[in-house]
Structure formats: structure tokens, C-alpha cells
Design a protein around this motif. Structure first.
Motif, PDB file in Angstrom:
ATOM      1  N   ILE A 135       0.849  -1.180   0.000  1.00  0.00           N
ATOM      2  CA  ILE A 135       0.000   0.000   0.000  1.00  0.00           C
ATOM      3  C   ILE A 135       0.890   1.237   0.000  1.00  0.00           C
ATOM      4  N   ARG A 136       0.556   2.168  -0.869  1.00  0.00           N
ATOM      5  CA  ARG A 136       1.288   3.427  -0.941  1.00  0.00           C
ATOM      6  C   ARG A 136       0.589   4.400   0.002  1.00  0.00           C
ATOM      7  N   LEU A 137       1.238   4.730   1.117  1.00  0.00           N
ATOM      8  CA  LEU A 137       0.566   5.508   2.148  1.00  0.00           C
ATOM      9  C   LEU A 137       0.244   6.922   1.686  1.00  0.00           C
ATOM     10  N   PHE A 138       0.932   7.417   0.667  1.00  0.00           N
ATOM     11  CA  PHE A 138       0.683   8.775   0.174  1.00  0.00           C
ATOM     12  C   PHE A 138      -0.745   8.916  -0.333  1.00  0.00           C
ATOM     13  N   ASP A 139      -1.207   7.902  -1.101  1.00  0.00           N
ATOM     14  CA  ASP A 139      -2.538   8.037  -1.692  1.00  0.00           C
ATOM     15  C   ASP A 139      -3.410   6.794  -1.521  1.00  0.00           C
ATOM     16  N   GLY A 140      -2.894   5.795  -0.785  1.00  0.00           N
ATOM     17  CA  GLY A 140      -3.686   4.601  -0.536  1.00  0.00           C
ATOM     18  C   GLY A 140      -3.709   3.604  -1.672  1.00  0.00           C
ATOM     19  N   ASN A 141      -2.954   3.851  -2.730  1.00  0.00           N
ATOM     20  CA  ASN A 141      -2.904   2.923  -3.849  1.00  0.00           C
ATOM     21  C   ASN A 141      -2.393   1.561  -3.396  1.00  0.00           C
ATOM     22  N   LYS A 142      -3.045   0.480  -3.888  1.00  0.00           N
ATOM     23  CA  LYS A 142      -2.708  -0.877  -3.444  1.00  0.00           C
ATOM     24  C   LYS A 142      -2.356  -1.764  -4.626  1.00  0.00           C
ATOM     25  N   SER A 143      -1.531  -2.761  -4.349  1.00  0.00           N
ATOM     26  CA  SER A 143      -1.162  -3.727  -5.365  1.00  0.00           C
ATOM     27  C   SER A 143      -1.030  -5.089  -4.714  1.00  0.00           C
ATOM     28  N   TYR A 144      -1.387  -6.143  -5.475  1.00  0.00           N
ATOM     29  CA  TYR A 144      -1.376  -7.496  -4.920  1.00  0.00           C
ATOM     30  C   TYR A 144      -0.687  -8.478  -5.867  1.00  0.00           C
ATOM     31  N   ALA A 145      -0.124  -9.516  -5.285  1.00  0.00           N
ATOM     32  CA  ALA A 145       0.355 -10.627  -6.094  1.00  0.00           C
ATOM     33  C   ALA A 145      -0.854 -11.366  -6.654  1.00  0.00           C
TER      34      ALA A 145
END
Length: 125
Positions: A51-61
Motif C-alpha cells: 500500500i502506498r501511504l501517500f494516496d492509498g494505492n494498493k497492489s497485490y500478487a
């Protein structure tokens, strides 16, 4: 310095759920990425979610997409990993990691400067 402490691991059966928590401290992490990695016996450490704390962007395997959810709790200063529909192949030590926000792939574990001690997750058939 950034300190990370994982909690919430345990032993469950296939199909069960667990929630891991990564307590963060040491400095404001607003410009950081916080990720979860895991390492099974005899295997390399692999990316799970970030999770990118700057903007909440998330990525998953791909292996956990649709089953795991990463989230942040600003009040508790934690980054959590909700794991549903667990499978035996999810068995591993799970690590929390942090890096200054980066354009490098979130899968690249060496881009993370800070690591927790890990928490064991065991899923029985």
C-alpha cells in the motif's frame, strides 16, 4: 529509522481467515510504501501486497488477489493484511516491509530498507 512489528500469525485450517497487523513507529510514514512479503521453507521471499501511504494505492500478487486485502489504520499506525480463504500454499513466514515511496516495482524486495521480524502463518489442509 522506522520500526516494524508484525503480529496476528497462527495456525488455521484451509478456508479460514487471519488478520496480520504491522505496527509502525519511528517516523511519519506518509511518503512511504508498506508491503507484505512471505517466505515458505526452501523458497525465496515473495511479494504479497503493498500500500502506498501517500494516496492509498494498493497492489497485490496474483496468487492472493481477491482473497487478501491490505489496509492502513491511521489511528493505530498499523498496516494490516486481511487474509481470507486461506490455502495450505499460503503457509509461510510473513514479513512487513517499508520503503520510501519509489517507482521501482513493489515486488522488488531489495527496494525495501526496513523489515519486521516476521510472523508465522500455517494453514493445514
Amino acid at each position: 529509522q522506522v520500526q516494524l512489528v508484525e503480529s496476528g500469525g497462527g495456525s488455521v485450517q484451509a478456508g479460514d481467515s487471519l488478520r496480520l497487523s504491522c505496527a509502525t513507529s519511528g517516523r511519519a510514514l506518509g511518503s512511504y510504501d508498506v508491503g507484505w512479503f512471505r517466505q515458505a521453507p526452501g523458497k525465496e521471499r515473495e511479494f504479497v501486497a503493498v500500500i502506498r501511504l501517500f494516496d492509498g494505492n494498493k497492489s497485490y500478487a496474483d496468487s492472493v488477489k481477491g482473497r487478501f486485502t491490505i489496509s492502513r489504520d491511521n489511528a493505530k499506525s498499523t498496516v494490516d493484511l486481511q487474509m481470507n480463504s486461506l490455502k495450505p500454499e499460503d503457509t509461510a513466514i510473513y514479513y512487513c516491509a517499508a520503503r520510501v515511496r519509489s517507482l521501482q516495482s513493489p515486488n522488488f524486495s531489495r527496494s525495501y530498507a526496513y523489515w519486521g521480524q516476521g510472523t508465522q502463518v500455517t494453514v493445514s489442509p
